[in-house]
Write a protein that holds these residues in place. Structure first.
Motif, PDB file in Angstrom:
ATOM      1  N   LEU A   1      42.038  17.818 -13.084  1.00 15.23           N
ATOM      2  CA  LEU A   1      41.725  16.556 -12.201  1.00 15.23           C
ATOM      3  C   LEU A   1      40.348  15.900 -12.476  1.00 15.23           C
ATOM      4  CD1 LEU A   1      42.440  18.740  -8.884  1.00 15.23           C
ATOM      5  CD2 LEU A   1      43.669  16.845  -9.851  1.00 15.23           C
ATOM      6  N   GLU A   2      39.392  16.557 -12.985  1.00 13.38           N
ATOM      7  CA  GLU A   2      37.968  15.901 -13.338  1.00 13.38           C
ATOM      8  C   GLU A   2      38.487  14.996 -14.303  1.00 13.38           C
ATOM      9  OE1 GLU A   2      35.199  19.011 -14.120  1.00 13.38           O
ATOM     10  OE2 GLU A   2      35.117  19.730 -12.167  1.00 13.38           O
ATOM     11  N   ASN A   3      39.124  15.051 -15.113  1.00 13.26           N
ATOM     12  CA  ASN A   3      39.643  14.206 -16.424  1.00 13.26           C
ATOM     13  C   ASN A   3      40.706  13.310 -16.137  1.00 13.26           C
ATOM     14  OD1 ASN A   3      38.027  15.196 -19.003  1.00 13.26           O
ATOM     15  ND2 ASN A   3      38.609  17.206 -17.970  1.00 13.26           N
ATOM     16  N   GLY A   4      41.026  13.304 -14.839  1.00 11.91           N
ATOM     17  CA  GLY A   4      41.986  12.059 -14.286  1.00 11.91           C
ATOM     18  C   GLY A   4      43.266  12.375 -14.357  1.00 11.91           C
ATOM     19  N   ALA A   5      43.775  13.652 -14.760  1.00  8.94           N
ATOM     20  CA  ALA A   5      45.189  13.828 -14.839  1.00  8.94           C
ATOM     21  C   ALA A   5      45.927  14.082 -13.469  1.00  8.94           C
ATOM     22  CB  ALA A   5      45.268  15.378 -15.540  1.00  8.94           C
ATOM     23  N   LYS A   6      47.107  14.082 -13.314  1.00  8.95           N
ATOM     24  CA  LYS A   6      47.951  14.221 -12.133  1.00  8.95           C
ATOM     25  C   LYS A   6      48.396  15.751 -12.378  1.00  8.95           C
ATOM     26  CE  LYS A   6      51.659  12.524  -9.379  1.00  8.95           C
ATOM     27  NZ  LYS A   6      52.778  11.293  -9.384  1.00  8.95           N
ATOM     28  N   VAL A   7      48.041  16.678 -11.212  1.00 12.53           N
ATOM     29  CA  VAL A   7      48.296  17.949 -11.546  1.00 12.53           C
ATOM     30  C   VAL A   7      49.199  18.536 -10.454  1.00 12.53           C
ATOM     31  CG1 VAL A   7      47.178  20.256 -11.771  1.00 12.53           C
ATOM     32  CG2 VAL A   7      46.015  18.277 -12.674  1.00 12.53           C
TER      33      VAL A   7
END
Length: 146
Positions: free
Chosen positions: A28-34
């Motif tokens: 999440l901190e790296n901009g992914a959709k989790v």
């Protein structure tokens, strides 16, 4: 920060606590959709790029439908992380219950999940499958035959 993770579609099993929660937060901190899959969530809910899904991973029919929904909505799955794992207190369960519950979560779920995700993973430019195991696979623990 890893900009190459931005907008990646990631599925993490066992994301409620521990290593799974840390993995979810890092993506999440790296901009992914989790999509965080776990039966310990109170309910399924979406908040920004985090989609918590309350699911019994051993209900393979529901799991397959969920993966189809995720893959179809996003048109791909970039990363699958099989993190969910259990160890049951040998003293609290009869041997057969312990054996089947442990094998179902620790072996069958990753196998079927990989197969359900396969057709959506190949739509990613750089798909990854990460299977996480325990030190228990190498070292015997007392009262824990898993």
């Amino acid at each position: 920060m890893y900009p190459d993770l931005k907008n990646k579609v990631v599925i993490v099993t066992g994301g409620f606590r521990g290593n799974g929660k840390a993995i979810v937060n890092s993506f999440l901190e790296n901009g992914a959709k989790v999509y965080s899959l776990d039966n310990k969530f109170n309910k399924s809910e979406k908040k920004n790029n985090l989609i918590k899904v309350k699911i019994d991973l051993t209900n393979f029919k529901d799991l397959e439908q969920l993966i189809k929904k995720i893959g179809t909505k996003n048109k791909k799955i970039d990363i699958l992380i099989n993190n969910a794992g259990i160890t049951l207190d040998f003293k609290k369960y009869d041997l057969s219950t312990h054996w089947y519950k442990t094998l179902n979560i620790n072996l069958n779920v990753p196998y079927f999940l990989i197969n359900y995700c396969r057709k959506f993973l190949i739509k990613s430019k750089n798909p990854s499958i990460i299977n996480i195991s325990s030190v228990s696979s190498k070292i015997a623990m007392s009262n824990n035959p898993s």
